[in-house]
Motif scaffolding. Structure first.
Motif, PDB file in Angstrom:
ATOM      1  N   UNK A  36     -12.243  -6.020   1.518  1.00  0.00           N
ATOM      2  CA  UNK A  36     -12.104  -4.701   1.538  1.00  0.00           C
ATOM      3  C   UNK A  36     -12.803  -4.182   2.428  1.00  0.00           C
ATOM      4  N   UNK A  37     -14.164  -4.645   2.676  1.00  0.00           N
ATOM      5  CA  UNK A  37     -15.153  -4.041   3.708  1.00  0.00           C
ATOM      6  C   UNK A  37     -14.644  -3.929   4.945  1.00  0.00           C
ATOM      7  N   UNK A  38     -13.939  -5.112   5.366  1.00  0.00           N
ATOM      8  CA  UNK A  38     -13.544  -5.043   6.531  1.00  0.00           C
ATOM      9  C   UNK A  38     -12.325  -4.052   7.102  1.00  0.00           C
ATOM     10  N   UNK A  39     -11.483  -4.115   5.984  1.00  0.00           N
ATOM     11  CA  UNK A  39     -10.246  -3.155   6.003  1.00  0.00           C
ATOM     12  C   UNK A  39     -10.500  -1.818   5.985  1.00  0.00           C
ATOM     13  N   UNK A  40     -11.708  -1.515   5.188  1.00  0.00           N
ATOM     14  CA  UNK A  40     -12.095  -0.206   5.119  1.00  0.00           C
ATOM     15  C   UNK A  40     -12.911   0.231   6.484  1.00  0.00           C
ATOM     16  N   UNK A  41     -13.688  -0.713   7.005  1.00  0.00           N
ATOM     17  CA  UNK A  41     -14.404  -0.276   8.304  1.00  0.00           C
ATOM     18  C   UNK A  41     -13.259  -0.055   9.350  1.00  0.00           C
ATOM     19  N   UNK A  42     -12.322  -0.830   9.432  1.00  0.00           N
ATOM     20  CA  UNK A  42     -11.063  -0.574  10.248  1.00  0.00           C
ATOM     21  C   UNK A  42     -10.628   0.714  10.268  1.00  0.00           C
ATOM     22  N   UNK A  43     -10.259   1.006   8.882  1.00  0.00           N
ATOM     23  CA  UNK A  43      -9.673   2.554   8.532  1.00  0.00           C
ATOM     24  C   UNK A  43     -10.511   3.457   9.106  1.00  0.00           C
ATOM     25  N   UNK A 228       1.324  -5.859  14.554  1.00  0.00           N
ATOM     26  CA  UNK A 228       2.748  -5.644  14.968  1.00  0.00           C
ATOM     27  C   UNK A 228       3.758  -5.551  14.127  1.00  0.00           C
ATOM     28  N   UNK A 229       4.559  -4.347  14.522  1.00  0.00           N
ATOM     29  CA  UNK A 229       5.766  -3.857  13.605  1.00  0.00           C
ATOM     30  C   UNK A 229       5.376  -2.956  12.401  1.00  0.00           C
ATOM     31  N   UNK A 230       3.991  -2.654  12.331  1.00  0.00           N
ATOM     32  CA  UNK A 230       3.483  -1.912  11.331  1.00  0.00           C
ATOM     33  C   UNK A 230       2.633  -0.679  11.822  1.00  0.00           C
ATOM     34  N   UNK A 231       1.877  -1.175  12.892  1.00  0.00           N
ATOM     35  CA  UNK A 231       0.992  -0.052  13.508  1.00  0.00           C
ATOM     36  C   UNK A 231      -0.618  -0.302  13.180  1.00  0.00           C
ATOM     37  N   UNK A 232      -1.370   0.618  12.827  1.00  0.00           N
ATOM     38  CA  UNK A 232      -2.584   0.195  12.401  1.00  0.00           C
ATOM     39  C   UNK A 232      -2.933   0.190  10.852  1.00  0.00           C
ATOM     40  N   UNK A 233      -4.269  -0.091  10.499  1.00  0.00           N
ATOM     41  CA  UNK A 233      -4.401  -0.099   9.139  1.00  0.00           C
ATOM     42  C   UNK A 233      -4.087   0.943   8.430  1.00  0.00           C
ATOM     43  N   UNK A 234      -4.536   2.272   8.747  1.00  0.00           N
ATOM     44  CA  UNK A 234      -4.233   3.452   8.100  1.00  0.00           C
ATOM     45  C   UNK A 234      -2.582   3.743   7.916  1.00  0.00           C
ATOM     46  N   UNK A 235      -1.877   3.083   8.635  1.00  0.00           N
ATOM     47  CA  UNK A 235      -0.279   3.119   8.595  1.00  0.00           C
ATOM     48  C   UNK A 235       0.152   2.372   7.328  1.00  0.00           C
ATOM     49  N   UNK A 236      -0.518   1.288   6.871  1.00  0.00           N
ATOM     50  CA  UNK A 236      -0.499   0.545   5.850  1.00  0.00           C
ATOM     51  C   UNK A 236      -1.026   0.510   4.508  1.00  0.00           C
ATOM     52  N   UNK A 237      -2.178   1.593   4.651  1.00  0.00           N
ATOM     53  CA  UNK A 237      -2.985   1.905   3.351  1.00  0.00           C
ATOM     54  C   UNK A 237      -2.726   3.424   3.131  1.00  0.00           C
ATOM     55  N   UNK A 238      -2.101   4.057   3.753  1.00  0.00           N
ATOM     56  CA  UNK A 238      -1.987   5.467   3.600  1.00  0.00           C
ATOM     57  C   UNK A 238      -1.586   5.935   2.157  1.00  0.00           C
ATOM     58  N   UNK A 239      -0.670   5.155   1.515  1.00  0.00           N
ATOM     59  CA  UNK A 239      -0.157   5.539   0.190  1.00  0.00           C
ATOM     60  C   UNK A 239      -1.200   5.084  -0.674  1.00  0.00           C
ATOM     61  N   UNK A 240      -1.880   3.779  -0.602  1.00  0.00           N
ATOM     62  CA  UNK A 240      -2.862   3.166  -1.385  1.00  0.00           C
ATOM     63  C   UNK A 240      -4.032   4.178  -1.621  1.00  0.00           C
ATOM     64  N   UNK A 241      -4.480   5.072  -0.519  1.00  0.00           N
ATOM     65  CA  UNK A 241      -5.642   5.737  -0.699  1.00  0.00           C
ATOM     66  C   UNK A 241      -5.612   6.573  -1.794  1.00  0.00           C
ATOM     67  N   UNK A 242      -4.788   7.525  -2.299  1.00  0.00           N
ATOM     68  CA  UNK A 242      -4.820   8.429  -3.182  1.00  0.00           C
ATOM     69  C   UNK A 242      -4.595   7.761  -4.361  1.00  0.00           C
ATOM     70  N   UNK A 243      -3.616   6.742  -4.360  1.00  0.00           N
ATOM     71  CA  UNK A 243      -3.105   5.924  -5.413  1.00  0.00           C
ATOM     72  C   UNK A 243      -4.185   5.207  -6.132  1.00  0.00           C
ATOM     73  N   UNK A 244      -4.974   4.402  -5.367  1.00  0.00           N
ATOM     74  CA  UNK A 244      -6.234   3.579  -5.991  1.00  0.00           C
ATOM     75  C   UNK A 244      -7.166   4.412  -6.531  1.00  0.00           C
ATOM     76  N   UNK A 245      -7.577   5.686  -5.731  1.00  0.00           N
ATOM     77  CA  UNK A 245      -8.570   6.490  -6.144  1.00  0.00           C
ATOM     78  C   UNK A 245      -8.284   7.299  -7.657  1.00  0.00           C
ATOM     79  N   UNK A 246      -6.909   7.627  -7.604  1.00  0.00           N
ATOM     80  CA  UNK A 246      -6.395   8.241  -8.993  1.00  0.00           C
ATOM     81  C   UNK A 246      -6.255   7.131 -10.145  1.00  0.00           C
ATOM     82  N   UNK A 247      -6.037   6.022  -9.898  1.00  0.00           N
ATOM     83  CA  UNK A 247      -6.084   5.068 -10.757  1.00  0.00           C
ATOM     84  C   UNK A 247      -7.197   4.556 -11.567  1.00  0.00           C
ATOM     85  N   UNK A 248      -8.422   4.581 -10.597  1.00  0.00           N
ATOM     86  CA  UNK A 248      -9.632   4.375 -10.694  1.00  0.00           C
ATOM     87  C   UNK A 248     -10.330   5.302 -11.676  1.00  0.00           C
ATOM     88  N   UNK A 249      -9.877   6.748 -11.222  1.00  0.00           N
ATOM     89  CA  UNK A 249     -10.308   7.634 -12.065  1.00  0.00           C
ATOM     90  C   UNK A 249      -9.767   7.822 -13.333  1.00  0.00           C
TER      91      UNK A 249
END
Length: 256
Positions: A36-43, A228-249
């Motif tokens: 998680x730390x590596x993915x978040x740092x790249x993001x 490759x074929x996806x782009x960057x990390x943000x391109x893959x976690x863009x939907x997870x950003x608000x969903x994870x925060x909302x579920x945790x809340x």
């Protein structure tokens, strides 16, 4: 043929990424934290690039973010470490917002979902909750992709994402609803997981459109080229950003 090739590349890279993420999720503890730390740092770095942040300011943000992640690590003190980490992010953002640049806000964008996933995994039903959260986003993307391509129709947001359609959104909602209910029942998760998939699919698509707006403002197609074929990390976690925060809340508030 190029479309078939691109789809094959996306499928291969997506499968490998899913295997690594699942392994980290199953292991939990330090391995999940490191992943998680590596993915978040790249993001955060990708956010800084989209925002046009100065190198020095990006380095400061990344250093402060590292401190926050250490606070949220398994070796940190007490059960409230995730709360302390989130509060630390808010304090840093408030401090950085006084100066110029937007990279400070990237700490929320990259940090909130990271801390949220670590928080979810630490719960009594942590593995099931975290897996359910991630699968909701994957099912939304998958359902939207295939239904959108098959049905077509009116565009969801032509200016931000020309390929997204209302039919795709509906397909993503149905996939998230059915798949989320199945996973919730399989792991004995709270009853709300049986129906929350559909509304969370809307949240995931909103996160996707928000990142599209960031890329459009920066004048780029992808947030990066790491996958490759996806782009960057943000391109893959863009939907997870608000969903994870909302579920945790919802979990922290006792709603879920």
């Amino acid at each position: 043929m190029s479309g078939v090739s691109d789809l094959g590349t996306r499928a291969l890279v997506g499968s490998l990424a899913a295997i690594v993420a699942l392994a980290a999720l199953v292991a939990g503890g330090w391995l999940l934290w490191a992943f998680v730390a590596i993915v978040a740092a790249i993001a955060l770095l990708e956010w800084a690039a989209l925002a046009g942040s100065a190198t020095a300011r990006t380095a400061i943000a990344l250093g402060l973010f590292a401190i926050v992640l250490l606070v949220a690590s398994p070796g940190s003190w007490g059960p409230v470490r995730d709360t302390v980490a989130l509060l630390s992010i808010l304090a840093i953002v408030a401090a950085m917002a006084v100066g110029s640049g937007k990279v400070g806000w990237g700490l929320i964008y990259a940090g909130a979902p990271a801390i949220s996933l670590l928080f979810l995994r630490s719960q009594p039903q942590g593995f099931g909750l975290a897996l359910w959260t991630i699968l909701i986003v994957i099912l939304t993307d998958t359902g939207a992709y295939f239904v959108g391509r098959a049905v077509g129709g009116p565009k969801l947001s032509p200016k931000l994402s020309p390929k997204k359609t209302w039919a795709g959104l509906l397909g993503g909602m149905v996939a998230a609803l059915l798949g989320g209910a199945a996973v919730g029942a399989m792991f004995g998760l709270p009853g709300a997981t049986l129906w929350l998939g559909a509304p969370l699919a809307i949240v995931a698509q909103a996160g996707d459109l928000y990142e599209s707006a960031l890329k459009r403002q920066a004048g780029v197609k992808d947030s990066g080229r790491l996958l490759p074929g996806h782009g960057g990390i943000l391109d893959r976690i863009d939907g997870l950003v608000p969903v994870a925060a909302l579920v945790a809340t919802l979990v922290a508030g006792g709603v879920l």
